[in-house]
Design an enzyme around this catalytic site. Structure first.
Site, PDB file in Angstrom:
ATOM      1  N   ASP A 284       1.348  -0.838  -0.187  1.00 50.30           N
ATOM      2  CA  ASP A 284       0.326   0.353   0.283  1.00 50.30           C
ATOM      3  C   ASP A 284       1.208   1.470  -0.029  1.00 50.30           C
ATOM      4  OD1 ASP A 284      -2.088   1.473   0.423  1.00 50.30           O
ATOM      5  OD2 ASP A 284      -3.974   0.143   1.118  1.00 50.30           O
ATOM      6  N   HIS A 318       1.891   2.353  -3.032  1.00 52.52           N
ATOM      7  CA  HIS A 318       0.500   2.958  -4.107  1.00 52.52           C
ATOM      8  C   HIS A 318       1.608   4.235  -4.558  1.00 52.52           C
ATOM      9  CE1 HIS A 318      -1.882  -0.456  -4.835  1.00 52.52           C
ATOM     10  NE2 HIS A 318      -2.676  -0.873  -3.388  1.00 52.52           N
TER      11      HIS A 318
END
Length: 471
Positions: A284, A318
């Site tokens: 993430d 991300h």
């Protein structure tokens, strides 16, 4: 009497005073010294206070009965050594070389958990091991939940250092990555408790099929925190989470966590945070600065401010730097300096997530709060799908359908500065999607170069005061 081999003694060298710092006049916690780290930033960044355990006595977990074949004995030995170090007014708990199975580790004031070179703390993935529940949070809402794997609450002068590894078993936790109806209903119940003012100690979430995974490392309401040198492998949830802390130093750590919600570091409602010389390999966001969700954050009223991230490498993630989406108490004074995304979109072992943006501010109509004085400079990247700078003000994820908007509060966003950035390929240079009633203000890009832009270079919806310059 403690004895260590040469490899352990080399590892202990990181307990020496932090370089480039001046010792404070007053000691704290017996033998724990405090050092002030001067941090240059384009805002009034105070020195970050970090604990120095170099003069502290050593407490080996083997002297307290730790066994590489027995999780219960090792966990009990860790707790006993930590308690002894704290009673002594300050101490370093030594995890020697070898693999040591354990459950949660709870740190106390004036204690440094030190992993020698070759040491591995291997954490159980049995949820029952992380009970009783402790005061923690889930995505910006306070609650009682499974204990983080490494946890400190209201501690002062606390550290985790060394060249060893913290490793999470994930077989059971990975089964909780899915979001079945029982889990989603638990999120609704927790949000409703916060909205209706239910006391935090009554928000008991470690029950039934709620399946709210614990953080790997959480410092909750701590002061003078040091995380240095260690390697972290895997994580049930967010990896490193300083919550409501003051003076946090995270330096020279390496994280490889490819699971669901595996952010690298999430400073939340914290002040004076330095993150430097780290390597992030995340499933993430690499770093995500936060300040709580909606009502709970308005209740706590603790903005996240004075956060500096410098000299870091991002292999996967991300976003390089995310602001939000939990930002209801406000975020200000953030600097990302000399950081580099080096991934090729494939990963060294064939696994990677696409990096979306280098700097990404995300909020929605429920958050309120504010974002101001955010800086990114001297950053490079290979290929990103999104933008060098992205701003979105309608990011709700699963909450869009879980709950209605009970109270509408828009987020003022202003003073976003990006300079000296080079990217090989990006979807856009800048993409800002704001609301007409709350435009984003004062955005400046200077010397931002993208060799190949796949889409429209600049998408600007409701922006007042935008400037892009070559010099």
């Amino acid at each position: 009497m403690l004895t260590f081999d040469r490899r352990t003694m080399v590892s202990l060298s990181c307990l020496l005073p932090l370089g480039g710092c001046a010792t404070l006049a007053r000691p704290s916690g017996g033998t724990v010294q405090l050092r002030r780290i001067a941090v240059e930033a384009p805002f009034a960044m105070p020195p970050v206070t970090a604990p120095d355990f170099g003069a502290c006595p050593l407490f080996s977990i083997t002297d307290h009965g730790a066994s590489q074949q027995d999780q219960r004995r090792t966990q009990a030995a860790l707790a006993a050594a930590i308690a002894a170090a704290s009673r002594a007014g300050g101490g370093t708990v030594i995890v020697p070389p070898g693999t040591w199975p354990t459950g949660p580790v709870h740190l106390l004031s004036n204690v440094n958990l030190h992993l020698a070179d070759g040491a591995v703390l291997l954490f159980s993935d049995d949820p029952a091991d992380y009970l009783p529940a402790v005061q923690t949070s889930w995505e910006g809402i306070e609650c009682f939940n499974y204990s983080p794997l490494v946890y400190a609450f209201e501690a002062e002068n606390v550290g985790v250092t060394g060249t060893g590894t913290l490793q999470a078993r994930l077989d059971r936790w990975s089964e909780w990555y899915d979001r079945p109806p029982a889990h989603m209903q638990a999120l609704v119940e927790l949000y409703t408790m916060a909205r209706t003012g239910v006391p935090v100690d009554q928000r008991q979430m470690a029950v039934g099929q709620n399946h709210l995974r614990p953080h790997f490392i959480q410092f909750n309401r701590c002061r003078n925190v040091l995380l240095e040198g260690i390697r972290i492998e895997g994580s049930p949830f967010w990896t490193v989470h300083p919550l409501l802390c003051r003076d946090v130093t995270i330096r020279g750590i390496s994280i490889r966590a490819h699971g669901h919600n595996n952010d690298g570091v999430d400073p939340e409602m914290s002040e004076n945070v330095l993150i430097e010389d780290c390597i992030f390999d995340q499933g993430d966001d690499a770093i995500s600065v936060k300040s709580g969700r909606d009502m709970d954050a308005w209740r706590l009223a603790a903005p996240c401010r004075n956060v500096v991230v410098r000299n870091c490498t991002i292999r996967n993630g991300h976003q390089l730097m995310a602001i939000g989406s939990e930002l209801s108490a406000g975020i200000e004074n953030v600097l990302v300096d000399n950081c580099h995304f080096t991934g090729d979109g494939k990963g060294a072992d064939g696994w990677a997530v696409p990096i979306n943006n280098l700097l990404y501010v995300k909020t929605n109509e429920r958050r309120g709060g504010f974002v101001r004085n955010i800086h990114m400079r001297r950053v490079s990247a290979t290929t990103i799908q999104g933008s060098v700078l992205g701003v979105e003000t309608d990011v709700l994820y699963q909450w869009r359908t879980l709950l209605p908007t009970y109270e509408r509060r828009l987020t003022p966003i202003e003073e976003l500065h990006v300079s000296d950035v080079t990217v090989q390929q990006a979807g856009h240079v800048v993409r800002i999607l704001a609301k007409a009633e709350q435009p984003v203000r004062d955005v400046r890009l200077t010397r931002v170069e993208v060799a190949q832009v796949a889409g429209e270079p600049a998408i600007l919806q409701n922006v007042n005061g935008y400037a892009a310059a070559a010099a």
